[in-house]
Enzyme design. Sequence first.
Site, mmCIF file in Angstrom:
data_model
loop_
_atom_site.group_PDB
_atom_site.id
_atom_site.type_symbol
_atom_site.label_atom_id
_atom_site.label_comp_id
_atom_site.label_asym_id
_atom_site.label_seq_id
_atom_site.Cartn_x
_atom_site.Cartn_y
_atom_site.Cartn_z
ATOM 1 N N PHE A 95 0.853 -1.192 0.000
ATOM 2 C CA PHE A 95 0.000 0.000 0.000
ATOM 3 C C PHE A 95 0.885 1.236 0.000
ATOM 4 O O PHE A 95 1.753 1.386 0.859
ATOM 5 C CB PHE A 95 -0.911 0.025 1.236
ATOM 6 C CG PHE A 95 -1.864 1.189 1.209
ATOM 7 C CD1 PHE A 95 -3.012 1.144 0.427
ATOM 8 C CD2 PHE A 95 -1.592 2.344 1.919
ATOM 9 C CE1 PHE A 95 -3.884 2.237 0.372
ATOM 10 C CE2 PHE A 95 -2.458 3.434 1.871
ATOM 11 C CZ PHE A 95 -3.615 3.374 1.095
ATOM 12 N N ASP A 150 9.336 2.628 1.342
ATOM 13 C CA ASP A 150 8.190 3.384 1.849
ATOM 14 C C ASP A 150 8.149 3.176 3.363
ATOM 15 O O ASP A 150 7.629 2.162 3.851
ATOM 16 C CB ASP A 150 6.914 2.879 1.168
ATOM 17 C CG ASP A 150 5.670 3.573 1.705
ATOM 18 O OD1 ASP A 150 5.754 4.219 2.762
ATOM 19 O OD2 ASP A 150 4.599 3.431 1.067
ATOM 20 N N LYS A 184 3.210 10.356 8.084
ATOM 21 C CA LYS A 184 2.523 9.945 9.326
ATOM 22 C C LYS A 184 3.050 10.652 10.573
ATOM 23 O O LYS A 184 2.723 11.790 10.815
ATOM 24 C CB LYS A 184 2.585 8.424 9.454
ATOM 25 C CG LYS A 184 1.718 7.737 8.388
ATOM 26 C CD LYS A 184 1.115 6.464 8.880
ATOM 27 C CE LYS A 184 0.349 5.702 7.829
ATOM 28 N NZ LYS A 184 -1.081 5.868 7.907
HETATM 29 C C1 LIG Z 1 3.082 2.393 3.802
HETATM 30 C C2 LIG Z 1 2.181 3.520 3.444
HETATM 31 N N1 LIG Z 1 2.450 4.256 2.351
HETATM 32 C C3 LIG Z 1 1.673 5.290 1.995
HETATM 33 C C4 LIG Z 1 0.563 5.636 2.724
HETATM 34 C C5 LIG Z 1 -0.282 6.809 2.313
HETATM 35 O O1 LIG Z 1 -0.134 7.840 3.212
HETATM 36 P P1 LIG Z 1 -1.246 9.011 3.304
HETATM 37 O O2 LIG Z 1 -2.495 8.367 3.803
HETATM 38 O O3 LIG Z 1 -0.658 10.022 4.255
HETATM 39 O O4 LIG Z 1 -1.403 9.565 1.935
HETATM 40 C C6 LIG Z 1 0.235 4.886 3.855
HETATM 41 C C7 LIG Z 1 -0.980 5.194 4.633
HETATM 42 O O5 LIG Z 1 -1.470 4.407 5.393
HETATM 43 C C8 LIG Z 1 1.061 3.809 4.229
HETATM 44 O O6 LIG Z 1 0.794 3.061 5.301
#
Ligand SMILES: Cc1ncc(COP(=O)(O)O)c(C=O)c1O
Length: 400
Positions: free
Chosen positions: A135, A220, A249
């Site tokens: 994700f 990520d 986050k």
């Molecule tokens: C691993 C990861 N990447 C990207 C995102 C996307 O972040 P945002 O919700 O701040 O756009 C999330 C959100 O949960 C995530 O857990």
Amino acid sequence: MTDWVAEDSQYLFQNYGRQPIVMDRGEGTRVWDVDGKEYLDFVGGLAVNVLGHAHPIVAQAVAEQAATLIHTSNLYYTKPMIELAKLLVENSCLDRVFFCNSGTEAIEAAIKLARRWGHDTKNGAYEVIAALDGFHGRTMGALAATGTERYREPFAPLAPGFAHVPWNDLDAIKAATTDRTVAVLLEPIQGEAGVNMPAEGYLRGVRDWCDEKGLLLILDEIQTGNGRTGTLWAYEQEGIEPDIMAVAKGLAGGVPIGAILAREEVAAHLVKGDHGTTFGANPLATATGLATMRHIIENKLPAQAARAADRFTTRLRSLEDRLEVVNEVRGRGLLLAIGFNRDCATDVLDACRRRGLLVNNPRPNTIRFMPPLNVTDDEIDRASDILEAAIIEATSTAAK
Ligand SMILES: Cc1ncc(COP(=O)(O)O)c(C=O)c1O
């Protein structure tokens, strides 16, 4: 009295499945709803509230910066953005920082940087290999990188240039690599998929493959970063270094922010005019990020989180030993999950909430926990007691 839930259903897009709680205020790991009911918050704003709710360091940074300078645009320099970038560089393996406002935007920036680098140095190579079940966010580039069909399918056609391979399968990455490939993009632990751990040596193997083929490794760390897994960044525990890292986050303790960090040779390819965002590096966000990250680093909160995680993991494993329905404990640091042998996570979550504990269910058979890094032993014990009672209530599970 206002019926907030009814008003939400009248005025807001109905794109979220919200819990039936109207949150009012918080302090540390506790939150209260508008009726005064208290909860232990082990969701932590989805891994955002690293210092808990209403932490004085975060509150003071917001108040002081708001009373000084909230926004300037990137037409000008400000001190907080430079100080936070310096702190991140000094406390990571990377050399330069680009600030944005969310995780998905950090991934967009990482994709653009990788493509720009491929354009300049690899004959226009552009394809990014990512993992199934991964994700990376909801905007169109990050969605194209996301390997979860239910998020993707309704929004086709997505941007081309992404290949998805099974998680933990190095050979699949090798097989998917072509002369169009520019980067491999992975979460160090797949969070939204239910806390899927990397197999021993998997990320090391991916790093070696990227080195062999001249590919960028993009990690990520949006969910795993900022101390959550027991070190400031999860890559530290894998004995590898990424070329690009996406963070967001918890970076500013709850104020919206995102960033990518990159190695000098890579960052140099994103030149004036290539990328930007009005709110990026905003003084309110970066000053709060500076205060939050300084506090995390100076107080060694990642190590504190690791100790708390040991206690919590021991309690969760004892549930695994005693309750037939619990069949797995996964995770690292304060990114933890329990897996059930049936799809009872929603019932367990509801029972937890009624008993005053907030948890999250990323999968029908999985409950995930992301409490603040400074969660106390007493809070872990209370949460564990509530969880056990809730599982028994929700599943009528007999002890093993
Ligand atoms: C691993 C990861 N990447 C990207 C995102 C996307 O972040 P945002 O919700 O701040 O756009 C999330 C959100 O949960 C995530 O857990």
